[in-house]
Design an enzyme around this catalytic site. Structure first.
Site, PDB file in Angstrom:
ATOM      1  N   TYR A 184      15.404  13.985   5.292  1.00 11.23           N
ATOM      2  CA  TYR A 184      16.487  13.880   6.287  1.00 11.23           C
ATOM      3  C   TYR A 184      15.909  13.960   7.695  1.00 11.23           C
ATOM      4  CZ  TYR A 184      20.789  15.130   8.823  1.00 11.23           C
ATOM      5  OH  TYR A 184      21.841  15.162   9.699  1.00 11.23           O
ATOM      6  N   LYS A 188      16.024  11.087  10.776  1.00 10.01           N
ATOM      7  CA  LYS A 188      16.615  11.305  12.107  1.00 10.01           C
ATOM      8  C   LYS A 188      15.562  11.153  13.210  1.00 10.01           C
ATOM      9  CE  LYS A 188      20.946  12.146  10.942  1.00 10.01           C
ATOM     10  NZ  LYS A 188      22.053  11.239  11.295  1.00 10.01           N
TER      11      LYS A 188
HETATM   12  N1  LIG Z   1      27.194  18.448   9.755  1.00 14.41           N
HETATM   13  C1  LIG Z   1      26.095  18.793  10.425  1.00 14.41           C
HETATM   14  O1  LIG Z   1      25.723  19.982  10.557  1.00 14.41           O
HETATM   15  C2  LIG Z   1      25.266  17.723  11.094  1.00 14.41           C
HETATM   16  C3  LIG Z   1      24.218  18.133  11.936  1.00 14.41           C
HETATM   17  C4  LIG Z   1      23.469  17.153  12.592  1.00 14.41           C
HETATM   18  C5  LIG Z   1      23.756  15.818  12.408  1.00 14.41           C
HETATM   19  N2  LIG Z   1      24.776  15.446  11.573  1.00 14.41           N
HETATM   20  C6  LIG Z   1      25.035  14.015  11.438  1.00 14.41           C
HETATM   21  O2  LIG Z   1      26.361  13.753  11.845  1.00 14.41           O
HETATM   22  C7  LIG Z   1      26.863  12.577  11.173  1.00 14.41           C
HETATM   23  C8  LIG Z   1      28.210  12.880  10.537  1.00 14.41           C
HETATM   24  O3  LIG Z   1      28.007  13.922   9.604  1.00 14.41           O
HETATM   25  P1  LIG Z   1      29.181  14.794   8.962  1.00 14.41           P
HETATM   26  O4  LIG Z   1      28.648  16.177   8.910  1.00 14.41           O
HETATM   27  O5  LIG Z   1      30.479  14.504   9.640  1.00 14.41           O
HETATM   28  O6  LIG Z   1      29.155  14.208   7.483  1.00 14.41           O
HETATM   29  P2  LIG Z   1      30.280  14.025   6.351  1.00 14.41           P
HETATM   30  O7  LIG Z   1      31.478  14.866   6.624  1.00 14.41           O
HETATM   31  O8  LIG Z   1      29.555  14.213   5.069  1.00 14.41           O
HETATM   32  O9  LIG Z   1      30.673  12.489   6.532  1.00 14.41           O
HETATM   33  C9  LIG Z   1      29.702  11.508   6.339  1.00 14.41           C
HETATM   34  C10 LIG Z   1      30.344  10.169   6.552  1.00 14.41           C
HETATM   35  O10 LIG Z   1      29.321   9.165   6.373  1.00 14.41           O
HETATM   36  C11 LIG Z   1      29.840   8.196   5.471  1.00 14.41           C
HETATM   37  N3  LIG Z   1      28.795   7.486   4.753  1.00 14.41           N
HETATM   38  C12 LIG Z   1      27.839   7.975   3.928  1.00 14.41           C
HETATM   39  N4  LIG Z   1      27.121   6.966   3.406  1.00 14.41           N
HETATM   40  C13 LIG Z   1      27.646   5.813   3.903  1.00 14.41           C
HETATM   41  C14 LIG Z   1      27.354   4.440   3.750  1.00 14.41           C
HETATM   42  N5  LIG Z   1      26.379   4.012   2.932  1.00 14.41           N
HETATM   43  N6  LIG Z   1      28.091   3.531   4.438  1.00 14.41           N
HETATM   44  C15 LIG Z   1      29.083   3.932   5.251  1.00 14.41           C
HETATM   45  N7  LIG Z   1      29.440   5.220   5.419  1.00 14.41           N
HETATM   46  C16 LIG Z   1      28.717   6.149   4.762  1.00 14.41           C
HETATM   47  C17 LIG Z   1      30.739   8.998   4.528  1.00 14.41           C
HETATM   48  O11 LIG Z   1      31.594   8.107   3.830  1.00 14.41           O
HETATM   49  P3  LIG Z   1      32.251   8.498   2.380  1.00 14.41           P
HETATM   50  O12 LIG Z   1      33.485   9.289   2.681  1.00 14.41           O
HETATM   51  O13 LIG Z   1      32.533   7.166   1.770  1.00 14.41           O
HETATM   52  O14 LIG Z   1      31.227   9.291   1.634  1.00 14.41           O
HETATM   53  C18 LIG Z   1      31.446   9.885   5.539  1.00 14.41           C
HETATM   54  O15 LIG Z   1      32.477   9.183   6.170  1.00 14.41           O
HETATM   55  C19 LIG Z   1      25.770  12.197  10.161  1.00 14.41           C
HETATM   56  O16 LIG Z   1      24.963  11.177  10.708  1.00 14.41           O
HETATM   57  C20 LIG Z   1      24.964  13.484  10.014  1.00 14.41           C
HETATM   58  O17 LIG Z   1      23.634  13.244   9.610  1.00 14.41           O
HETATM   59  C21 LIG Z   1      25.531  16.362  10.911  1.00 14.41           C
END
Ligand SMILES: NC(=O)c1ccc[n+]([C@@H]2O[C@H](COP(=O)([O-])OP(=O)(O)OC[C@H]3O[C@@H](n4cnc5c(N)ncnc54)[C@H](OP(=O)(O)O)[C@@H]3O)[C@@H](O)[C@H]2O)c1
Length: 261
Positions: A184, A188
């Protein structure tokens, strides 16, 4: 932000496509839940026309319905960032229905490895992280660029992570150093490199490119929960998306300021 076309007395003669062109049109990938959905809600509340990117029709439509119930101008764009045919179809739909794109928020992401040792981490997990977080993001951006070039002021916001910072990851006092997620993290870090290089390439255009660190946020994908709320997690991205002058380019930042690469 007001919907500009609402104040124009000639609006009734305009087509829906023409009316929408006076609004900021924003595509958010992975917007059916988590931070993507919150971004759609907050930017919609601020008058942007949000295109809810989702790979699943049912979940995507449920998100659009929930936004429309709150009087937000939202449309579903089916897009799986790992599937080029789906990206091309999404690009063609946006081109034919809305003509151009003002903001692309590359938010879709996942984590397949959690605190495993880099010496033994399975390659298919690393590839899986890269397929969505990096190759998917690059492919969506490349396909959407012709639409962003049609805009008078366009932004690309790449949702990265502090765990992708080489500076933070190599600092023995940081929690990232203590709990590495190599696949991961590498995906990033690669997003950050794409951000730097694309921002550089586009520096003399009307398109800016920036990476954002949401922090550790309580969503489905956050390993161990995360202390930040979803609202806190999207705050910097919302700030950049609403910035009227669009002068910030080639940065990696969060709500506290610049994050080291
Ligand atoms: N949460 C954290 O602490 C954190 C920290 C740093 C960065 N981030 C980044 O922030 C972003 C959002 O994360 P989140 O925490 O909101 O995640 P989340 O709640 O797990 O949501 C992830 C989203 O990405 C979609 N997705 C996954 N694979 C996909 C694909 N092949 N095509 C299109 N959509 C896809 C999922 O769709 P489905 O519903 O269909 O699965 C969902 O809508 C990500 O890039 C993550 O790496 C998160």
């Amino acid at each position: 932000m007001e919907r500009v076309y609402a104040a124009n007395p000639h609006d009734s003669k305009k087509t829906t496509k023409e009316k929408r062109k006076t609004m900021t049109t924003t595509l958010i990938t992975g917007a059916d839940r988590g931070m993507g959905f919150e971004l759609a809600k907050e930017l919609g509340e601020n008058g942007q026309h949000v295109l809810v990117g989702a790979r699943n029709q049912e979940r995507g439509m449920a998100a659009v319905d929930a936004l429309r119930e709150q009087k937000i101008n939202a449309d579903l764009i089916l897009i799986d960032v790992t599937d080029d045919a789906s990206i091309v179809a999404a690009q063609q739909t946006i081109a034919s229905k809305f003509g151009s794109l003002d903001i692309l928020i590359n938010n879709a992401g996942l984590t397949l490895d959690n605190w495993e040792k880099p010496s033994t981490l399975a390659l298919d997990k690393i590839r899986g992280d890269f397929d969505v977080n990096f190759f998917g993001l690059v492919s969506v951006t490349q396909h959407m660029l012709p639409l962003l070039r049609q805009s008078t002021s366009a932004k690309i916001l790449n949702i990265s992570s502090a765990v992708g910072s080489l500076t933070i990851a190599s600092d023995p006092t940081s929690s990232v150093y203590q709990h590495p997620s190599f696949g991961y993290q590498a995906s990033k870090a690669a997003v950050n490199m794409f951000t730097i290089d694309l921002a550089n390439e586009l520096k003399d255009t009307r398109i800016t490119v920036n990476a954002v660190n949401p922090g550790w946020v309580a969503t489905d994908s956050a390993v161990g929960g995360g202390p930040k709320t979803i609202e806190e997690g999207v705050a910097r991205t919302v700030e950049l998306a609403l910035q009227p002058d669009n002068t910030v380019n080639g940065t990696f930042s969060d709500v506290d300021g610049i994050v080291p690469w």
